[in-house]
Design a protein around this motif. Structure first.
Motif, short mmCIF file in Angstrom:
data_model
loop_
_atom_site.label_atom_id
_atom_site.label_comp_id
_atom_site.label_asym_id
_atom_site.label_seq_id
_atom_site.Cartn_x
_atom_site.Cartn_y
_atom_site.Cartn_z
N TYR A 31 0.63 -1.50 0.04
CA TYR A 31 0.34 0.05 -0.03
C TYR A 31 0.98 1.29 0.25
O TYR A 31 2.20 1.11 0.63
N ALA A 32 0.00 2.41 -0.34
CA ALA A 32 1.52 3.80 -0.22
C ALA A 32 0.68 4.72 0.88
O ALA A 32 -0.15 3.86 1.91
N MET A 33 1.62 5.05 1.04
CA MET A 33 0.88 5.63 2.57
C MET A 33 0.78 7.34 1.84
O MET A 33 2.24 8.15 1.36
N GLY A 34 1.01 8.27 3.48
CA GLY A 34 0.89 9.39 2.52
C GLY A 34 0.91 10.62 4.09
O GLY A 34 0.73 10.04 5.74
N TRP A 35 1.17 11.01 3.62
CA TRP A 35 1.08 12.18 5.09
C TRP A 35 0.57 13.52 4.42
O TRP A 35 0.10 13.94 3.22
N PHE A 36 -0.63 14.16 5.79
CA PHE A 36 -0.70 15.65 5.51
C PHE A 36 -0.47 16.61 6.68
O PHE A 36 -0.12 15.54 7.25
N ARG A 37 -1.33 16.87 6.49
CA ARG A 37 -1.37 18.47 8.17
C ARG A 37 -2.14 19.49 8.24
O ARG A 37 -3.08 19.01 6.92
N GLN A 38 -2.49 19.47 9.38
CA GLN A 38 -3.94 20.83 9.54
C GLN A 38 -3.18 21.34 10.43
O GLN A 38 -3.17 21.68 11.43
N ALA A 39 -2.89 22.82 9.66
CA ALA A 39 -3.49 24.13 10.12
C ALA A 39 -4.03 24.29 11.23
O ALA A 39 -4.75 24.21 10.59
N PRO A 40 -4.36 25.44 12.40
CA PRO A 40 -5.06 25.72 13.07
C PRO A 40 -6.13 27.07 12.26
O PRO A 40 -5.77 27.32 11.20
N LYS A 42 -8.14 25.31 9.72
CA LYS A 42 -7.51 25.12 8.14
C LYS A 42 -7.67 23.87 7.90
O LYS A 42 -8.01 23.26 9.26
N GLU A 43 -8.20 23.54 6.55
CA GLU A 43 -8.95 22.29 6.45
C GLU A 43 -7.31 21.36 6.07
O GLU A 43 -6.34 21.94 6.22
N ARG A 44 -7.23 19.97 6.22
CA ARG A 44 -6.77 19.25 6.33
C ARG A 44 -5.63 19.51 4.86
O ARG A 44 -6.87 19.03 3.70
N GLU A 45 -4.86 19.15 4.70
CA GLU A 45 -4.21 19.00 3.49
C GLU A 45 -3.08 18.23 2.92
O GLU A 45 -2.44 17.76 3.98
N PHE A 46 -3.00 17.71 1.45
CA PHE A 46 -2.00 16.78 1.38
C PHE A 46 -0.85 17.15 1.51
O PHE A 46 -0.15 18.67 1.47
N VAL A 47 0.49 16.55 1.64
CA VAL A 47 1.60 16.89 1.93
C VAL A 47 2.55 16.00 1.44
O VAL A 47 3.56 16.62 -0.19
N THR A 90 3.69 25.25 10.09
CA THR A 90 3.49 24.21 11.10
C THR A 90 1.69 24.75 11.09
O THR A 90 1.07 24.60 10.83
N ALA A 91 1.91 22.73 11.74
CA ALA A 91 0.63 22.21 11.46
C ALA A 91 0.73 20.79 12.50
O ALA A 91 1.74 21.03 12.69
N VAL A 92 -0.69 20.23 12.65
CA VAL A 92 0.23 18.84 13.00
C VAL A 92 -0.34 17.70 11.89
O VAL A 92 -1.20 18.27 10.95
N TYR A 93 0.28 16.91 12.01
CA TYR A 93 1.15 16.27 10.25
C TYR A 93 0.65 14.91 11.01
O TYR A 93 0.79 14.20 12.18
N TYR A 94 0.05 14.29 10.45
CA TYR A 94 -0.70 13.09 10.14
C TYR A 94 -0.26 12.21 8.68
O TYR A 94 -0.40 12.57 7.62
N CYS A 95 -0.34 11.11 9.42
CA CYS A 95 0.34 9.50 8.28
C CYS A 95 -0.74 9.17 8.12
O CYS A 95 -1.60 8.98 9.13
N ALA A 96 -1.12 8.69 6.86
CA ALA A 96 -2.33 8.00 6.66
C ALA A 96 -1.74 7.25 5.33
O ALA A 96 -0.98 7.04 5.33
N ALA A 97 -2.99 6.05 5.23
CA ALA A 97 -3.35 4.40 4.30
C ALA A 97 -4.14 4.42 3.80
O ALA A 97 -5.72 5.23 4.33
N PRO A 98 -3.70 4.35 2.65
CA PRO A 98 -5.27 3.88 2.04
C PRO A 98 -6.29 2.66 2.31
O PRO A 98 -5.74 1.25 3.22
N ASP A 99 -7.27 2.87 1.87
CA ASP A 99 -8.09 1.90 2.46
C ASP A 99 -7.84 0.74 1.24
O ASP A 99 -7.87 -1.10 1.88
N ILE A 100 -7.86 0.86 0.09
CA ILE A 100 -6.82 -0.42 -0.64
C ILE A 100 -5.82 0.10 -1.43
O ILE A 100 -5.61 1.20 -1.66
N THR A 101 -5.69 -0.41 -2.29
CA THR A 101 -4.92 -0.29 -2.90
C THR A 101 -5.12 0.92 -3.94
O THR A 101 -5.73 0.84 -4.73
N THR A 102 -4.42 1.45 -4.64
CA THR A 102 -4.79 2.88 -5.23
C THR A 102 -3.74 3.41 -5.98
O THR A 102 -2.59 3.57 -6.06
#
Length: 126
Positions: A31-40, A42-47, A90-102
């Motif tokens: 599976y792919a992996m992603g990083w996103f971030r969310q600043a106060p 603001k919406e969560r955004e792709f990194v 500056t933001a909270v950084y999140y790692c994320a994984a897809p539900d399925i292969t993407t």
């Protein structure tokens, strides 16, 4: 799937940080992996995102040339090396994984990610 991010902290502008995210619960390399971030306020955004094999990466324009995503499938971990940090990172950084292969073309889309870690705070002072 459980994701645990770490490595955030306080750093001065121009500095560097390396975030780590350890995964468990399924065959990591598929599976792919992603990083996103969310600043106060603001919406969560792709990194950044990386394919399962690690041979494809994609970045948001705002971090291109400064951030590098990588993975170690043997350790079931993904990393985000952040250089030349700016206050706007500056933001909270999140790692994320897809539900399925993407497909690679969709890896920047937040809706393909069904698994999220708790996030780690990154604060860049000016």
């Amino acid at each position: 799937v459980q994701l645990q991010a770490s490595g955030g902290g306080l750093v001065q502008a121009g500095g560097s940080l390396r975030l780590s995210c350890e995964a468990s619960g399924r065959t990591f390399s598929r599976y792919a992996m992603g990083w996103f971030r969310q600043a106060p306020g603001k919406e969560r955004e792709f990194v950044a995102a990386i394919s399962g094999s690690g041979d494809f990466t994609t970045y948001a324009d705002s971090v291109k040339g400064r951030f590098t995503i990588s993975r170690d499938n043997a350790k079931k971990s993904v990393y985000l090396q952040m250089n030349t940090l700016k206050p706007e990172d500056t933001a909270v950084y999140y790692c994320a994984a897809p539900d399925i292969t993407t497909s690679q073309e969709f890896l920047s889309r937040i809706y393909v990610y069904g698994y999220w870690g708790r996030g780690t705070q990154v604060t860049v002072s000016s």
